[in-house]
Design an enzyme around this catalytic site. Sequence first.
Site, mmCIF file in Angstrom:
data_model
loop_
_atom_site.group_PDB
_atom_site.id
_atom_site.type_symbol
_atom_site.label_atom_id
_atom_site.label_comp_id
_atom_site.label_asym_id
_atom_site.label_seq_id
_atom_site.Cartn_x
_atom_site.Cartn_y
_atom_site.Cartn_z
ATOM 1 N N ASN A 9 0.873 -1.182 0.000
ATOM 2 C CA ASN A 9 0.000 0.000 0.000
ATOM 3 C C ASN A 9 0.907 1.228 0.000
ATOM 4 O OD1 ASN A 9 -1.836 2.046 0.468
ATOM 5 N ND2 ASN A 9 -2.182 1.518 2.623
ATOM 6 N N TRP A 10 0.994 1.855 -1.158
ATOM 7 C CA TRP A 10 1.890 3.015 -1.261
ATOM 8 C C TRP A 10 1.332 4.246 -0.563
ATOM 9 C CZ3 TRP A 10 4.301 3.370 -6.891
ATOM 10 C CH2 TRP A 10 5.195 2.296 -7.070
ATOM 11 N N LYS A 11 0.061 4.214 -0.173
ATOM 12 C CA LYS A 11 -0.598 5.397 0.409
ATOM 13 C C LYS A 11 -0.394 6.586 -0.534
ATOM 14 C CE LYS A 11 0.490 3.537 4.923
ATOM 15 N NZ LYS A 11 0.226 3.676 6.330
ATOM 16 N N HIS A 93 -9.512 1.174 5.271
ATOM 17 C CA HIS A 93 -8.187 1.370 5.889
ATOM 18 C C HIS A 93 -8.342 2.354 7.046
ATOM 19 C CE1 HIS A 93 -4.040 2.617 6.451
ATOM 20 N NE2 HIS A 93 -3.686 1.519 5.815
ATOM 21 N N GLU A 95 -6.699 4.786 8.002
ATOM 22 C CA GLU A 95 -6.520 6.210 7.649
ATOM 23 C C GLU A 95 -7.781 6.766 7.006
ATOM 24 O OE1 GLU A 95 -2.824 5.693 5.503
ATOM 25 O OE2 GLU A 95 -1.908 5.076 7.393
ATOM 26 N N GLU A 165 -5.332 -4.990 10.828
ATOM 27 C CA GLU A 165 -4.282 -3.984 10.973
ATOM 28 C C GLU A 165 -4.495 -3.212 12.274
ATOM 29 O OE1 GLU A 165 -2.433 -2.732 7.080
ATOM 30 O OE2 GLU A 165 -4.288 -1.619 7.168
ATOM 31 N N GLY A 171 2.465 2.253 10.534
ATOM 32 C CA GLY A 171 3.374 3.376 10.329
ATOM 33 C C GLY A 171 4.122 3.806 11.575
ATOM 34 N N SER A 210 3.488 -2.258 10.212
ATOM 35 C CA SER A 210 4.953 -2.288 10.328
ATOM 36 C C SER A 210 5.547 -3.657 10.008
ATOM 37 C CB SER A 210 5.394 -1.786 11.698
ATOM 38 O OG SER A 210 4.963 -0.440 11.881
ATOM 39 N N GLY A 231 2.733 -1.164 4.222
ATOM 40 C CA GLY A 231 2.792 0.245 3.861
ATOM 41 C C GLY A 231 4.218 0.667 3.559
ATOM 42 N N GLY A 232 4.901 1.217 4.581
ATOM 43 C CA GLY A 232 6.234 1.790 4.400
ATOM 44 C C GLY A 232 7.205 0.904 3.626
HETATM 45 C C1 PEP Z 1 -0.729 0.114 5.926
HETATM 46 O O1 PEP Z 1 -0.698 1.212 5.417
HETATM 47 O O2 PEP Z 1 -1.717 -0.605 5.701
HETATM 48 C C2 PEP Z 1 0.379 -0.329 6.758
HETATM 49 C C3 PEP Z 1 0.312 -1.516 7.325
HETATM 50 O O3 PEP Z 1 1.433 0.539 6.897
HETATM 51 P P1 PEP Z 1 2.879 0.209 7.574
HETATM 52 O O4 PEP Z 1 3.346 -1.099 6.993
HETATM 53 O O5 PEP Z 1 3.750 1.345 7.169
HETATM 54 O O6 PEP Z 1 2.661 0.105 9.031
#
Ligand code: PEP
Length: 248
Positions: A9-11, A93, A95, A165, A171, A210, A231-232
């Site tokens: 997930n590039w956000k 999600h 966010e 999640e 993040g 993460s 994500g990251g």
């Molecule tokens: C996400 O955006 O769904 C996520 C899990 O981010 P991260 O891996 O950066 O925690």
Amino acid sequence: MRAPLIAGNWKMNGSSSLVETFGEVLRGAELPRGVDVALMVPFPYLAAARARFPQDVVVGAQTLSDQGAGAFTGDVGGAMLKDLDVGMVLVGHSERRTLFGEDDAAVLARVKAALDVGLTPVLCLGETLEERDAERTEAVVLGQLEAVLDALAPSDRERLVLAYEPVWAIGTGRTASPEQAQQVHAAIRARLVRYAAGLGEAMKVLYGGSMKPDNAAQLLAQPDIDGGLIGGASLKVDDFLAICQSAG
Ligand code: PEP
């Protein structure tokens, strides 16, 4: 047998040149057999990603409108995503839930909009730290799950992918321990079985929060964790590939 799914997930990150880099590296890499791979990129890069990424990498979107089409300035409808050969879409999600005020009803409307056009919704579920500390994790997560599944026909329920999640792990660099994650995944699967035994057996439930190359293998080894939503670490092609390899 559930094939693992590793979904990035590039956000609101990335660029044309990142799409080019991923395209080049992924085309030259050997992705592990039996592992499904997807990348959710921002809307402006969907078409380029579909053109550049290998065909067996699913291109996904990060949200969609709850409306089909029409006077909804700034929104992007599911039919448009299908038109670009997008295969999956994140829904709910954390966010979107917190920053854009999407409640369970809004999440359900988006899941239905995705299903209506043949997209696979990846339904995200998770508790805040406050909710975990108050020992409400399962109540919150299963409540978010039921708010969607109760309103769907059995044949539509089977078309979802779930992602657990924990909000406090997204993040933050703070990952749920494999045991903490497995406990919630097992509770989710037990609830799926209540809808139908086959649903509990078939539905993929990803972990997100993460996940990185150095913790992926332990998380993915848990019996009810069927992959990752990343994500990251999905912004660095080497890290993303390393996580894909851990799932193989
Ligand atoms: C996400 O955006 O769904 C996520 C899990 O981010 P991260 O891996 O950066 O925690």
